[in-house]
Design an enzyme around this catalytic site. Structure first.
Site, short mmCIF file in Angstrom:
data_model
loop_
_atom_site.label_atom_id
_atom_site.label_comp_id
_atom_site.label_asym_id
_atom_site.label_seq_id
_atom_site.Cartn_x
_atom_site.Cartn_y
_atom_site.Cartn_z
N LYS A 44 0.05 4.27 -0.33
CA LYS A 44 -0.60 5.46 0.24
C LYS A 44 -0.37 6.65 -0.70
O LYS A 44 -0.35 6.47 -1.91
CB LYS A 44 -0.11 5.70 1.67
N GLU A 46 -5.19 -4.69 10.75
CA GLU A 46 -4.15 -3.68 10.92
C GLU A 46 -4.40 -2.91 12.22
O GLU A 46 -5.19 -1.95 12.22
CB GLU A 46 -4.18 -2.69 9.75
N GLY A 103 2.71 2.53 10.82
CA GLY A 103 3.67 3.62 10.65
C GLY A 103 4.39 4.01 11.93
O GLY A 103 5.04 5.05 11.98
N GLU A 111 -6.68 4.89 7.99
CA GLU A 111 -6.50 6.32 7.65
C GLU A 111 -7.76 6.89 7.02
O GLU A 111 -8.09 8.07 7.22
CB GLU A 111 -5.27 6.46 6.72
N ASN A 132 0.87 -1.18 0.00
CA ASN A 132 0.00 0.00 0.00
C ASN A 132 0.91 1.23 0.00
O ASN A 132 1.49 1.57 1.03
CB ASN A 132 -0.90 -0.03 1.25
N SER A 141 3.62 -1.91 10.36
CA SER A 141 5.08 -1.96 10.53
C SER A 141 5.70 -3.30 10.14
O SER A 141 6.66 -3.75 10.76
CB SER A 141 5.47 -1.56 11.96
N HIS A 175 -9.47 1.34 5.15
CA HIS A 175 -8.17 1.52 5.82
C HIS A 175 -8.35 2.47 7.00
O HIS A 175 -9.15 3.41 6.94
CB HIS A 175 -7.16 2.09 4.83
P1 13P Z 1 3.13 0.56 7.72
O1 13P Z 1 3.64 -0.74 7.14
O2 13P Z 1 3.88 1.77 7.23
O3 13P Z 1 3.01 0.48 9.20
O4 13P Z 1 1.64 0.74 7.15
C1 13P Z 1 0.74 -0.30 7.26
C2 13P Z 1 -0.46 0.03 6.48
O5 13P Z 1 -1.19 0.94 6.82
C3 13P Z 1 -0.72 -0.75 5.26
O6 13P Z 1 -2.00 -0.50 4.79
#
Ligand code: 13P
Length: 249
Positions: free
Chosen positions: A11, A167, A173, A97, A9, A213, A95
């Protein structure tokens, strides 16, 4: 045996040029590789050019979001038919976010999953608790609510086609991965919930992947767990070398 699914992903990262170069490198290396199902989710602007690179390759293309309507006056939105039109087979839905920064509710997510399935686009349906919810011992309650509401009225036959991504928000992150055991505990709970709600066969075969992560060092441990069928990778998927290490764990 479920083929492990490793999804990137990206983003809101990468220009068209960067996305295309990344996709070309992946295709060059993994054109014959069938041990994993590899999915990449570039930003919307790069979907079409990346689709051209992935044609004829076993690597799949995903969008990061979709609208629940087929068309109409929804400025700034992209419909599932538009994704199909350019060869997009997957879409990330719900997601954290999108939930926290853009106010998406379980009900919106449910509508998106339903329309994506109608158009034969495979939803990568994200769920997961916040840090506050984990501290308050609400991890399973949150998973239960998000799964039940997100999959409300989705026919049993369609559930098998969905990928569920667990997640935990506190691990996204932050560099704080859930331990393999913490992740497995929730994955097992999700699988049991799917078995109870949609039957044994569906529950045993639905793909449940972990995100938060993930990197080349922790993927191996996560993938030893019986209910973890792959990973949804953010930061560590932005660099070809580190994404390659995850694919080849
Ligand atoms: P990270 O791997 O940067 O923690 O992000 C995970 C994520 O949100 C994948 O959709």
């Amino acid at each position: 045996m479920i083929t492990p699914l490793i999804a990137a992903n990206w983003k809101m990262n990468k220009t068209v040029g960067e996305s295309v170069r990344f996709a070309q490198q992946l295709v060059a290396e993994f054109a014959e590789f069938t041990e994993r199902e590899i999915v990449i989710a570039p930003p919307f602007t790069a979907l079409y050019p990346v689709a051209q690179v992935l044609q004829e390759s076993p690597i799949h293309l995903s969008a990061q979001n979709v609208h629940w309507n087929e068309k109409g006056a929804y400025t700034g939105e992209i419909s599932p038919g538009m994704l199909v039109d350019i060869g997009c087979e997957y879409v990330i839905i719900g997601h954290s976010e999108r939930r926290t920064l853009f106010g998406e509710k379980d009900d919106d997510i449910n509508r998106k999953i339903s329309t994506a399935l109608t158009f034969d686009v495979t939803p990568i349906f994200c769920i997961g608790e916040t840090l506050d919810e984990r501290i308050a011992h609400k991890t399973f309650d949150t998973a239960n609510r998000q799964i039940k509401e997100g999959l409300n009225n989705i026919p049993s036959d369609d559930i098998k086609r969905i990928v569920i991504a667990y997640e935990p928000v506190w691990a996204i992150g932050t560099g704080k991965t859930a331990t393999a055991e913490q992740a497995e505990e929730v994955h097992r709970y999700i699988r049991e919930l799917i078995v109870d709600s949609f039957g044994e066969d569906t529950g045993k075969n639905v793909r449940i992947i972990y995100g938060g992560s993930v990197n080349g060092d922790n993927i191996g441990g996560l993938m030893t767990q019986p209910d973890i069928n792959g990973a949804l990778v953010g930061g560590a998927s932005l660099d070809v070398e580190s994404f390659r290490n995850i694919i080849k764990y």
